[in-house]
Design a protein around this motif. Structure first.
Motif, PDB file in Angstrom:
ATOM      1  N   UNK A  37       0.867  -1.171   0.000  1.00 23.08           N
ATOM      2  CA  UNK A  37       0.000   0.000   0.000  1.00 23.08           C
ATOM      3  C   UNK A  37       0.904   1.221   0.000  1.00 23.08           C
ATOM      4  N   UNK A  38       0.319   2.361  -0.293  1.00 24.77           N
ATOM      5  CA  UNK A  38       1.076   3.606  -0.209  1.00 24.77           C
ATOM      6  C   UNK A  38       0.185   4.717   0.302  1.00 24.77           C
ATOM      7  N   UNK A  39       0.852   5.706   0.910  1.00 28.84           N
ATOM      8  CA  UNK A  39       0.126   6.869   1.415  1.00 28.84           C
ATOM      9  C   UNK A  39       0.942   8.116   1.147  1.00 28.84           C
ATOM     10  N   UNK A  40       0.368   8.997   0.357  1.00 27.92           N
ATOM     11  CA  UNK A  40       0.990  10.285   0.067  1.00 27.92           C
ATOM     12  C   UNK A  40       0.489  11.314   1.069  1.00 27.92           C
ATOM     13  N   UNK A  41       1.233  12.387   1.285  1.00 26.67           N
ATOM     14  CA  UNK A  41       0.806  13.414   2.247  1.00 26.67           C
ATOM     15  C   UNK A  41      -0.589  13.933   1.928  1.00 26.67           C
ATOM     16  N   UNK A  42      -1.443  13.944   2.933  1.00 27.21           N
ATOM     17  CA  UNK A  42      -2.791  14.471   2.767  1.00 27.21           C
ATOM     18  C   UNK A  42      -3.757  13.556   2.054  1.00 27.21           C
ATOM     19  N   UNK A  43      -3.328  12.329   1.757  1.00 28.24           N
ATOM     20  CA  UNK A  43      -4.181  11.387   1.047  1.00 28.24           C
ATOM     21  C   UNK A  43      -4.381  10.121   1.866  1.00 28.24           C
ATOM     22  N   UNK A  87       6.211  11.312 -10.657  1.00 22.40           N
ATOM     23  CA  UNK A  87       6.171  12.088  -9.412  1.00 22.40           C
ATOM     24  C   UNK A  87       4.968  11.735  -8.529  1.00 22.40           C
ATOM     25  N   UNK A  88       3.852  11.377  -9.149  1.00 20.91           N
ATOM     26  CA  UNK A  88       2.662  11.032  -8.358  1.00 20.91           C
ATOM     27  C   UNK A  88       2.783   9.687  -7.652  1.00 20.91           C
ATOM     28  N   UNK A  89       3.855   8.944  -7.899  1.00 15.44           N
ATOM     29  CA  UNK A  89       4.109   7.723  -7.156  1.00 15.44           C
ATOM     30  C   UNK A  89       4.798   8.005  -5.817  1.00 15.44           C
ATOM     31  N   UNK A 112      10.018   5.264   2.441  1.00 15.05           N
ATOM     32  CA  UNK A 112       9.727   6.441   1.614  1.00 15.05           C
ATOM     33  C   UNK A 112      10.226   6.232   0.190  1.00 15.05           C
ATOM     34  N   UNK A 113       9.350   6.531  -0.756  1.00 21.49           N
ATOM     35  CA  UNK A 113       9.719   6.569  -2.169  1.00 21.49           C
ATOM     36  C   UNK A 113       9.443   7.981  -2.674  1.00 21.49           C
ATOM     37  N   UNK A 114      10.473   8.620  -3.198  1.00 21.43           N
ATOM     38  CA  UNK A 114      10.340   9.976  -3.728  1.00 21.43           C
ATOM     39  C   UNK A 114      10.780   9.988  -5.182  1.00 21.43           C
ATOM     40  N   UNK A 115       9.879  10.449  -6.043  1.00 24.26           N
ATOM     41  CA  UNK A 115      10.178  10.529  -7.476  1.00 24.26           C
ATOM     42  C   UNK A 115      10.243  12.008  -7.837  1.00 24.26           C
TER      43      UNK A 115
END
Length: 117
Positions: A37-43, A87-89, A112-115
């Motif tokens: 699973x993944x979670x981006x800031x604010x999502x 970037x949206x990943x 953390x994964x940052x694109x």
């Protein structure tokens, strides 16, 4: 008790690749699903991929064709190969081990994964 240890996150440029790993140890049920699973800031946290004990896989449209999940049952390890990253990943990626409909359900600490260019 079950422990999940994730590795492989980091910073990558758009179009690049990363491979995440999640090793499970402890009192593990033989029949279980493994997933990411993944979670981006604010999502909200969202499913990225999962794989059944028999090897069936599932992906949302947002990653289908770019991400591949696999597992090594002998090592109790699940992998996520991520290609053509966007970037949206960018998000914290979490490993999950669960066995529905039982209450057996464990999460990793996240990586953390940052694109970004």
């Amino acid at each position: 008790q079950v422990q999940l240890v994730e590795s492989g996150g980091g910073l990558v440029q758009p179009g690049g690749s990363l491979r995440l790993s999640c090793a499970a140890s402890g009192n593990i049920l033989r029949i279980n699903r493994m997933g990411w699973y993944r979670q981006a800031p604010g999502k909200q946290r969202e499913l990225v991929a999962y794989i059944t004990p028999g090897g069936s896989t599932s992906y949302p449209d947002s990653v289908k064709g770019r991400f591949t999940i696999s597992r090594d049952n002998a090592k109790n390890t699940v992998y996520l190969q991520m290609n053509s990253l966007k970037p949206e990943d960018t998000a914290v990626y979490y490993c999950r081990l669960w066995s529905p409909p039982s209450s057996f359900d464990y999460w990793g600490q996240g990586t953390q994964v940052t694109v970004s260019s």
